[in-house]
Motif scaffolding. Structure first.
Motif, PDB file in Angstrom:
ATOM      1  N   GLY A 274       0.801  -1.226   0.000  1.00  0.00           N
ATOM      2  CA  GLY A 274       0.000   0.000   0.000  1.00  0.00           C
ATOM      3  C   GLY A 274       0.830   1.270   0.000  1.00  0.00           C
ATOM      4  N   ASP A 275       0.237   2.358   0.492  1.00  0.00           N
ATOM      5  CA  ASP A 275       0.856   3.682   0.426  1.00  0.00           C
ATOM      6  C   ASP A 275       2.188   3.764   1.161  1.00  0.00           C
ATOM      7  OD1 ASP A 275      -1.408   4.408  -0.921  1.00  0.00           O
ATOM      8  OD2 ASP A 275      -2.266   5.611   0.693  1.00  0.00           O
ATOM      9  N   VAL A 276       2.374   2.934   2.182  1.00  0.00           N
ATOM     10  CA  VAL A 276       3.597   2.994   2.985  1.00  0.00           C
ATOM     11  C   VAL A 276       4.763   2.267   2.316  1.00  0.00           C
ATOM     12  CG1 VAL A 276       3.242   0.854   4.316  1.00  0.00           C
ATOM     13  CG2 VAL A 276       4.399   2.816   5.388  1.00  0.00           C
ATOM     14  N   ALA A 277       4.480   1.471   1.292  1.00  0.00           N
ATOM     15  CA  ALA A 277       5.464   0.549   0.731  1.00  0.00           C
ATOM     16  C   ALA A 277       6.116   1.092  -0.532  1.00  0.00           C
ATOM     17  CB  ALA A 277       4.801  -0.791   0.427  1.00  0.00           C
ATOM     18  N   SER A 278       7.437   1.054  -0.564  1.00  0.00           N
ATOM     19  CA  SER A 278       8.203   1.439  -1.750  1.00  0.00           C
ATOM     20  C   SER A 278       8.692   0.166  -2.426  1.00  0.00           C
ATOM     21  CB  SER A 278       9.389   2.325  -1.347  1.00  0.00           C
ATOM     22  OG  SER A 278      10.222   2.591  -2.450  1.00  0.00           O
ATOM     23  N   TRP A 279       7.984  -0.253  -3.484  1.00  0.00           N
ATOM     24  CA  TRP A 279       8.314  -1.502  -4.180  1.00  0.00           C
ATOM     25  C   TRP A 279       9.324  -1.237  -5.299  1.00  0.00           C
ATOM     26  CZ3 TRP A 279       4.316  -5.874  -5.128  1.00  0.00           C
ATOM     27  CH2 TRP A 279       3.697  -6.221  -3.904  1.00  0.00           C
ATOM     28  N   ARG A 280      10.131  -2.248  -5.602  1.00  0.00           N
ATOM     29  CA  ARG A 280      11.055  -2.140  -6.723  1.00  0.00           C
ATOM     30  C   ARG A 280      10.297  -2.366  -8.022  1.00  0.00           C
ATOM     31  NH1 ARG A 280      14.927  -5.729  -5.330  1.00  0.00           N
ATOM     32  NH2 ARG A 280      14.131  -7.386  -6.681  1.00  0.00           N
ATOM     33  N   SER A 281      10.492  -1.458  -8.957  1.00  0.00           N
ATOM     34  CA  SER A 281       9.782  -1.538 -10.229  1.00  0.00           C
ATOM     35  C   SER A 281      10.487  -2.490 -11.181  1.00  0.00           C
ATOM     36  CB  SER A 281       9.692  -0.157 -10.867  1.00  0.00           C
ATOM     37  OG  SER A 281      10.970   0.249 -11.321  1.00  0.00           O
ATOM     38  N   VAL A 283      12.047  -1.841 -13.780  1.00  0.00           N
ATOM     39  CA  VAL A 283      13.333  -1.317 -14.257  1.00  0.00           C
ATOM     40  C   VAL A 283      14.311  -1.081 -13.103  1.00  0.00           C
ATOM     41  CG1 VAL A 283      12.370  -0.288 -16.319  1.00  0.00           C
ATOM     42  CG2 VAL A 283      12.430   1.051 -14.213  1.00  0.00           C
ATOM     43  N   GLY A 284      13.941  -1.553 -11.896  1.00  0.00           N
ATOM     44  CA  GLY A 284      14.874  -1.509 -10.784  1.00  0.00           C
ATOM     45  C   GLY A 284      14.807  -0.287  -9.902  1.00  0.00           C
ATOM     46  N   HIS A 285      13.865   0.625 -10.144  1.00  0.00           N
ATOM     47  CA  HIS A 285      13.709   1.805  -9.302  1.00  0.00           C
ATOM     48  C   HIS A 285      12.756   1.504  -8.149  1.00  0.00           C
ATOM     49  CE1 HIS A 285      14.560   4.155 -13.246  1.00  0.00           C
ATOM     50  NE2 HIS A 285      15.692   3.859 -12.621  1.00  0.00           N
ATOM     51  N   GLN A 286      12.951   2.208  -7.047  1.00  0.00           N
ATOM     52  CA  GLN A 286      11.996   2.100  -5.938  1.00  0.00           C
ATOM     53  C   GLN A 286      10.863   3.081  -6.196  1.00  0.00           C
ATOM     54  OE1 GLN A 286      13.709  -0.973  -4.489  1.00  0.00           O
ATOM     55  NE2 GLN A 286      12.044  -0.131  -3.273  1.00  0.00           N
ATOM     56  N   VAL A 287       9.637   2.589  -6.121  1.00  0.00           N
ATOM     57  CA  VAL A 287       8.461   3.419  -6.410  1.00  0.00           C
ATOM     58  C   VAL A 287       7.422   3.211  -5.316  1.00  0.00           C
ATOM     59  CG1 VAL A 287       6.620   3.916  -8.052  1.00  0.00           C
ATOM     60  CG2 VAL A 287       8.874   3.227  -8.892  1.00  0.00           C
ATOM     61  N   ARG A 288       6.963   4.312  -4.756  1.00  0.00           N
ATOM     62  CA  ARG A 288       5.880   4.244  -3.767  1.00  0.00           C
ATOM     63  C   ARG A 288       4.641   4.882  -4.400  1.00  0.00           C
ATOM     64  NH1 ARG A 288       3.888   7.358   0.087  1.00  0.00           N
ATOM     65  NH2 ARG A 288       5.497   8.947  -0.174  1.00  0.00           N
ATOM     66  N   VAL A 289       3.608   4.093  -4.603  1.00  0.00           N
ATOM     67  CA  VAL A 289       2.407   4.541  -5.323  1.00  0.00           C
ATOM     68  C   VAL A 289       1.280   4.785  -4.320  1.00  0.00           C
ATOM     69  CG1 VAL A 289       0.711   3.955  -7.086  1.00  0.00           C
ATOM     70  CG2 VAL A 289       3.091   3.241  -7.358  1.00  0.00           C
ATOM     71  N   GLU A 290       0.662   5.962  -4.390  1.00  0.00           N
ATOM     72  CA  GLU A 290      -0.383   6.326  -3.440  1.00  0.00           C
ATOM     73  C   GLU A 290      -1.771   6.254  -4.060  1.00  0.00           C
ATOM     74  OE1 GLU A 290       0.425  10.081  -1.604  1.00  0.00           O
ATOM     75  OE2 GLU A 290       2.499   9.559  -1.092  1.00  0.00           O
ATOM     76  N   HIS A 291      -1.984   5.312  -4.953  1.00  0.00           N
ATOM     77  CA  HIS A 291      -3.278   5.204  -5.616  1.00  0.00           C
ATOM     78  C   HIS A 291      -4.072   4.039  -5.039  1.00  0.00           C
ATOM     79  CE1 HIS A 291      -1.558   8.151  -8.072  1.00  0.00           C
ATOM     80  NE2 HIS A 291      -1.066   7.400  -9.028  1.00  0.00           N
TER      81      HIS A 291
END
Length: 395
Positions: A274-281, A283-291
């Motif tokens: 969820g919103d608290v989590a920064s997942w690896r995309s 392409v290897g980037h960390q992404v935190r999605v708030e949707h």
């Protein structure tokens, strides 16, 4: 998997409820415990600035108590997580009690930013919980003048709701337009127009210097020296991931809980969603999605990973979010950037449709009051189609 402590989920929103639901659907039969710092059953938060603010009868509870009882899901409500010992696999709560776990899922979401320099005055509000929404609604019943600090989605939605409740509203935003950093200034100008048509005083390019009052807020002083009378002030300047309770745990945190592409954190047997989590995309980037829609997609990956099962084939995901303001639903499909080229292809003075272009490719579509037209673009955005494929011939 051992099932002595079972799976403990920390959070009281959509991510927590969806994770528990998916675990039972995946035929996990061990103990599941949801720990929430609120007394309410897990509930949906997006309506707090909209339907809940306008209507005390609006129900945002995601599942009734019977749902949890029938599936043997234990709820520990009003019990904030205080710390976690990942070596011992023990979660300590603010009341001093401790829960053992086999797997821990962090789903604590976001908390609203506050302005530390503001004095402690009645009438200064932020919005995250049902209680805060109810308090603001009660205050609005007698307020005549409201100042909204921040013109992001929350600020704009609160402004619309208060205006519909008959309160005079001023929006104050340092950026050139509302939503400028998210959707760019062209769409921000259309959002400004929408609010001004409803009688909202939108003041952009200016900040707030201070607030003042005796016991309760009475005045807001802007950075240009302007003084605004105010019975209520709503601070909507963004939010941050709720990770403070993880301090000292060894769990990596960097703008959220750092995870791999299945929600695993740096600590064994600890996950985040969820919103608290920064997942690896991909392409290897960390992404935190708030949707809101992101949670279901993450749960379909996280739960099989926790249970050691094969994940289902992932569908091509196109990010989607929306915002209800007055009678206009503003929808965004894709990943717009503020510096994309924006093509406004329809605009009737209130409703609108725009495509976003980056390097000749359509990256997003944003519509106000045009749900069908927005959703039809999903395939083109997923395919990275040339912008010419979506623009009308005359554009």
């Amino acid at each position: 998997m051992a099932t002595n402590g079972g799976i403990v989920i920390v959070g009281g929103g959509l991510a927590a409820a969806r994770t528990a639901e998916q675990l039972r659907r995946a035929e996990y039969t061990g103990p599941i415990t949801i720990v929430s710092d609120e007394q309410h059953l897990p509930y949906d938060r997006p309506p707090l600035s909209k339907e809940v603010l306008r209507n005390p009868e609006h129900d945002v509870v995601l599942k009734p108590q019977e749902f949890y009882d029938e599936r043997n899901i234990t709820l520990r409500l009003g019990a904030a997580a205080q710390s976690v010992d990942t070596a011992a696999k023990v979660l300590t709560l603010a009341d001093g009690s401790a829960l053992e776990y086999d797997e821990l899922v962090i789903a604590t979401g976001l908390a609203p930013k506050r302005i530390p320099s503001f004095p402690d005055l009645e009438g200064i509000r932020v919005l995250r919980s049902i209680g805060e929404s109810a308090a603001l609604r009660e205050h609005a019943a007698t307020a005549r003048r409201a100042v909204i600090i921040g013109a992001g989605f929350i600020g704009c939605e609160v402004a619309a709701s208060l205006r519909q409740l008959g309160v005079d509203v001023v929006i104050v935003e340092p950026q050139p337009t509302p939503l400028a950093s998210v959707l760019g200034e062209q769409i921000g100008a259309l959002v400004t127009r929408l609010h001004e048509a409803e009688g909202v005083d939108v003041r952009c390019g200016v900040g707030v210097a201070s607030v003042a009052g005796t016991g309760k807020v009475e005045k807001v002083v802007l950075s240009d020296g302007t003084e605004l009378d105010a019975d209520v002030v709503v601070v909507g300047i963004g939010s941050y991931p709720v990770t403070g309770w993880l301090e000292g745990s060894g769990i990596a945190v960097d703008n959220g809980v750092v995870c791999d592409d299945a929600g695993r954190t740096s600590a064994e047997h600890v996950w985040a969603i969820g919103d608290v989590a920064s997942w690896r995309s991909e392409v290897g980037h960390q992404v935190r999605v708030e949707h809101w829609s992101n949670v279901a997609e993450q749960a379909r990956v996280l739960v099989p990973a926790i249970l050691g099962q094969e994940p289902g084939s992932a569908a091509i995901s196109v990010p989607y979010f929306w915002s209800d303001q007055y009678d206009v639903k503003i929808q965004c499909l894709g990943e717009p950037a503020a510096d994309d080229v924006v093509h406004i292809v329809e605009d009737d003075g209130r409703k609108f449709l725009a495509y976003y272009e980056r390097d000749g490719v359509v990256t997003a579509v944003v519509g106000g009051g045009m749900p069908g037209r927005v959703m039809k673009a999903r395939g083109k955005i997923a395919a990275g189609a040339p912008i010419a494929d979506v623009l009308p011939a005359s554009s």
